[in-house]
Design an enzyme around this catalytic site. Sequence first.
Site, short mmCIF file in Angstrom:
data_model
loop_
_atom_site.label_atom_id
_atom_site.label_comp_id
_atom_site.label_asym_id
_atom_site.label_seq_id
_atom_site.Cartn_x
_atom_site.Cartn_y
_atom_site.Cartn_z
CD GLU A 105 -31.56 -32.12 24.13
OE1 GLU A 105 -30.96 -31.44 23.77
OE2 GLU A 105 -32.93 -32.35 24.55
CD GLU A 135 -35.73 -21.94 29.65
OE1 GLU A 135 -36.50 -21.65 28.81
OE2 GLU A 135 -35.19 -23.21 29.90
CE LYS A 152 -29.24 -28.21 24.85
NZ LYS A 152 -30.25 -29.03 24.96
CE1 TYR A 187 -9.17 -15.07 37.05
CE2 TYR A 187 -9.41 -12.86 38.01
CZ TYR A 187 -8.60 -13.84 37.18
OH TYR A 187 -7.28 -13.83 36.69
#
Length: 121
Positions: free
Chosen positions: A22, A73, A99, A54
């Site tokens: 990954e 997380e 993902k 923003y």
Amino acid sequence: MKSKIILKNIKIYAYHGVLPEEPLIGNEYLINAELHADLQKASQTDDLQDTINYAEISEVIHQEMLVRSQLLEHVIGRIISRIEIQFPAISFVKIKLTKTKPPMPGEMDGVSLEFEKKIHH
């Protein structure tokens, strides 16, 4: 007045994950953010100083997505912490991180994690 800023489906290519491949291959991620703040003054003044920029929120998200983590997380936690520190006018933040091509069998649009936090300054 309750006001929300919503950033929808920010696409970022990043290198998070636990599996050895990954960090080498990477993945496309989608990030959605919802932020609450009292923006009533800006609705009257038309002045950028009276609102939440923003573009600056988007920049925080991009910066934190560049920092490699094993767990989504952890990425979300860092994003929320930065927003809480840099934007004291925000009273609530919700971040959804997807993902799009997780290393799992089967066809899917992705795997998402969503955290939300009420902020008390």
